[in-house]
Design a protein around this motif. Sequence first.
Motif, short mmCIF file in Angstrom:
data_model
loop_
_atom_site.label_atom_id
_atom_site.label_comp_id
_atom_site.label_asym_id
_atom_site.label_seq_id
_atom_site.Cartn_x
_atom_site.Cartn_y
_atom_site.Cartn_z
N VAL A 82 -14.23 -11.41 -22.07
CA VAL A 82 -14.25 -10.22 -21.20
C VAL A 82 -13.22 -10.49 -20.12
O VAL A 82 -13.42 -11.32 -19.23
CB VAL A 82 -15.65 -10.00 -20.59
N ILE A 83 -12.08 -9.81 -20.22
CA ILE A 83 -10.96 -10.08 -19.32
C ILE A 83 -10.92 -9.01 -18.24
O ILE A 83 -10.82 -7.82 -18.53
CB ILE A 83 -9.62 -10.11 -20.08
N ALA A 84 -11.01 -9.44 -16.99
CA ALA A 84 -10.98 -8.53 -15.84
C ALA A 84 -9.72 -8.77 -15.03
O ALA A 84 -9.03 -9.78 -15.20
CB ALA A 84 -12.20 -8.76 -14.96
N ARG A 85 -9.42 -7.85 -14.14
CA ARG A 85 -8.31 -8.01 -13.20
C ARG A 85 -8.93 -8.33 -11.85
O ARG A 85 -9.71 -7.55 -11.32
CB ARG A 85 -7.49 -6.73 -13.12
N GLY A 86 -8.60 -9.50 -11.32
CA GLY A 86 -9.16 -9.90 -10.04
C GLY A 86 -8.64 -11.26 -9.61
O GLY A 86 -7.88 -11.90 -10.32
N ASP A 87 -9.08 -11.69 -8.45
CA ASP A 87 -8.73 -13.00 -7.91
C ASP A 87 -9.77 -13.99 -8.43
O ASP A 87 -10.95 -13.86 -8.11
CB ASP A 87 -8.73 -12.95 -6.39
N PRO A 88 -9.37 -14.99 -9.22
CA PRO A 88 -10.36 -15.91 -9.81
C PRO A 88 -11.22 -16.63 -8.77
O PRO A 88 -12.42 -16.81 -8.99
CB PRO A 88 -9.52 -16.90 -10.62
N THR B 230 -24.91 -6.27 -10.67
CA THR B 230 -23.80 -6.16 -11.61
C THR B 230 -22.48 -6.05 -10.88
O THR B 230 -22.30 -5.17 -10.03
CB THR B 230 -23.98 -4.95 -12.54
N LEU B 231 -21.57 -6.96 -11.20
CA LEU B 231 -20.20 -6.92 -10.70
C LEU B 231 -19.37 -6.17 -11.72
O LEU B 231 -19.33 -6.54 -12.89
CB LEU B 231 -19.65 -8.34 -10.53
N ASP B 232 -18.74 -5.09 -11.28
CA ASP B 232 -17.93 -4.24 -12.14
C ASP B 232 -16.49 -4.34 -11.66
O ASP B 232 -16.20 -4.04 -10.51
CB ASP B 232 -18.47 -2.80 -12.02
N LEU B 233 -15.59 -4.80 -12.53
CA LEU B 233 -14.18 -4.95 -12.19
C LEU B 233 -13.31 -4.20 -13.19
O LEU B 233 -13.70 -4.01 -14.34
CB LEU B 233 -13.79 -6.44 -12.20
N PRO B 234 -12.10 -3.82 -12.75
CA PRO B 234 -11.20 -3.18 -13.72
C PRO B 234 -10.79 -4.19 -14.79
O PRO B 234 -10.69 -5.38 -14.51
CB PRO B 234 -10.00 -2.75 -12.87
N PRO B 235 -10.57 -3.71 -16.00
CA PRO B 235 -10.16 -4.63 -17.07
C PRO B 235 -8.69 -4.97 -16.93
O PRO B 235 -7.92 -4.25 -16.31
CB PRO B 235 -10.41 -3.82 -18.34
N ALA B 236 -8.33 -6.09 -17.51
CA ALA B 236 -6.91 -6.48 -17.58
C ALA B 236 -6.49 -6.39 -19.02
O ALA B 236 -7.31 -6.52 -19.94
CB ALA B 236 -6.72 -7.90 -17.05
#
Length: 194
Positions: free
Chosen positions: A73-79, A179-185
């Motif tokens: 599950v690949i998200a766009r964010g700061d690791p 639930t943490l919802d982030l945009p996908p990468a």
Amino acid sequence: REEFVRTMRQQIERLTKLTADLLDLSQLDAGAMVMQARSVDLGGLAREVTKEFGARAELRGSRLELRTPERPVIARGDPDRVRQIIRILLDNALTHTPEGTKVTVTTYSENRRAELTVADEGEGIPQRVQNRIFERFYTADSAGGSGLGLAIASELAQRMRGRITISSSRSRNSFTAFTLDLPPARQEGAAQVP
């Protein structure tokens, strides 16, 4: 003497966490917190952070379970900030539930979004508390804490164009899930798990 040392160690840990939380809040308010948005594997980060909490869960007699799909599950964010959010959610689950409570971390893709849920089988959170739980300095129980963790997690998620939501029930099958919802990468170059 041993009891005194143990109590002092707990107080020092609590004050250290409070200091770090206040520093994070001041950086967020000043716009000084730098975010390095890139592709992150939510399952990989969840696995890493869940391992950190293994010993603490074991001490409480709690079962910590990780569920990740075969495909990353690949998200766009700061690791680093995603790790921080997962730590806050796991710390919350282990602090505010009775000993022996099962806590599950799940990653998945839904509606073109990358999501991570930390759920527990605790007694649930009343609706009136759910409405205020992301407010700064709001605490709902006597377990301690500064009331800053969830506020920080929510603000970090928003800075990464995501959000954190709560779902909870106090019925016979009580639970709480954040639930943490982030945009996908894009998954270009991401290793595919067979």
